[in-house]
Design an enzyme around this catalytic site. Structure first.
Site, PDB file in Angstrom:
ATOM      1  N   TYR A  75       6.142   3.371   0.239  1.00 21.80           N
ATOM      2  CA  TYR A  75       7.105   3.359   1.072  1.00 21.80           C
ATOM      3  C   TYR A  75       7.969   3.770   0.022  1.00 21.80           C
ATOM      4  CZ  TYR A  75       4.645   1.648   4.346  1.00 21.80           C
ATOM      5  OH  TYR A  75       4.068   1.501   5.551  1.00 21.80           O
TER       6      TYR A  75
ATOM      7  N   HIS B 260       9.755   8.691   9.812  1.00 18.43           N
ATOM      8  CA  HIS B 260       8.808   8.125   8.613  1.00 18.43           C
ATOM      9  C   HIS B 260       9.654   8.551   7.402  1.00 18.43           C
ATOM     10  CE1 HIS B 260       8.306   6.253  12.415  1.00 18.43           C
ATOM     11  NE2 HIS B 260       7.296   7.714  12.934  1.00 18.43           N
ATOM     12  N   LEU B 261       8.992   6.768   6.330  1.00 18.97           N
ATOM     13  CA  LEU B 261       9.411   7.664   4.461  1.00 18.97           C
ATOM     14  C   LEU B 261       8.305   8.193   4.096  1.00 18.97           C
ATOM     15  CD1 LEU B 261      10.562   3.932   4.608  1.00 18.97           C
ATOM     16  CD2 LEU B 261      12.114   6.581   4.080  1.00 18.97           C
TER      17      LEU B 261
ATOM     18  N   ARG C  44      -1.821   5.269  13.178  1.00 19.78           N
ATOM     19  CA  ARG C  44      -0.418   5.714  12.709  1.00 19.78           C
ATOM     20  C   ARG C  44      -0.529   6.538  13.386  1.00 19.78           C
ATOM     21  NH1 ARG C  44       1.697   2.073   9.628  1.00 19.78           N
ATOM     22  NH2 ARG C  44       0.014   0.919   8.123  1.00 19.78           N
TER      23      ARG C  44
END
Length: 150
Positions: free
Chosen positions: A26, A103-104, A114
């Protein structure tokens, strides 16, 4: 839409830990620095942003519903709720506001669970995989979408 677009930025669960949580995935940017960068970008573009983070699905749903009539668009990183929350999806759809999902990390290059998003189907677009830059790109896209809709 108001003369100065108003954007609500929503951050989902665990994003309050940015900067220290799994930085190899992240990054090292904090949520505060991301929000400050979005506020600067919005000001440069003649817009305003308000940011909200919660680890609780119901608080996010309440904030999304409160955006009706108060904001022109929604920029959201639903985080882990991306893959599980029909309630979040329904709340976003219920506003009638344009939504950009960010989203990062590149969620499609990660674990298979995911790969599904309940949010993408109600979003005008998705930006993923560029770290904190995903938010900036998402805000630019949302403001461009709003300008084109005028």
């Amino acid at each position: 839409m108001s003369a100065s677009p108003r954007i609500l930025v929503l951050h989902g669960p665990n994003l309050n830990l940015l900067g220290t949580r799994e930085p190899e995935i992240y990054g090292r940017d904090t949520l505060v620095s991301i929000d400050e960068g979005l506020a600067r970008l919005a000001k440069e573009r003649g817009a305003t942003v308000e940011s909200f983070q919660s680890n609780h699905e119901g608080e996010l749903v309440d904030r999304i519903q409160a955006a009706i009539g108060a904001f022109d668009g929604l920029l959201i990183n639903p985080a882990g709720l991306t893959h599980t929350s029909v309630s979040l999806r329904d709340a976003l759809a219920g506003t009638g506001l344009p939504v950009v999902e960010v989203h990062l990390s590149n969620v499609f290059a990660r674990e298979s669970f995911r790969h599904h998003s309940y949010v993408s189907g109600v979003a005008v677009g998705l930006v993923a995989g560029f770290g904190a830059q995903s938010y900036r790109l998402g805000l630019e896209a949302l403001l461009g979408h709003l300008e084109a809709a005028r």
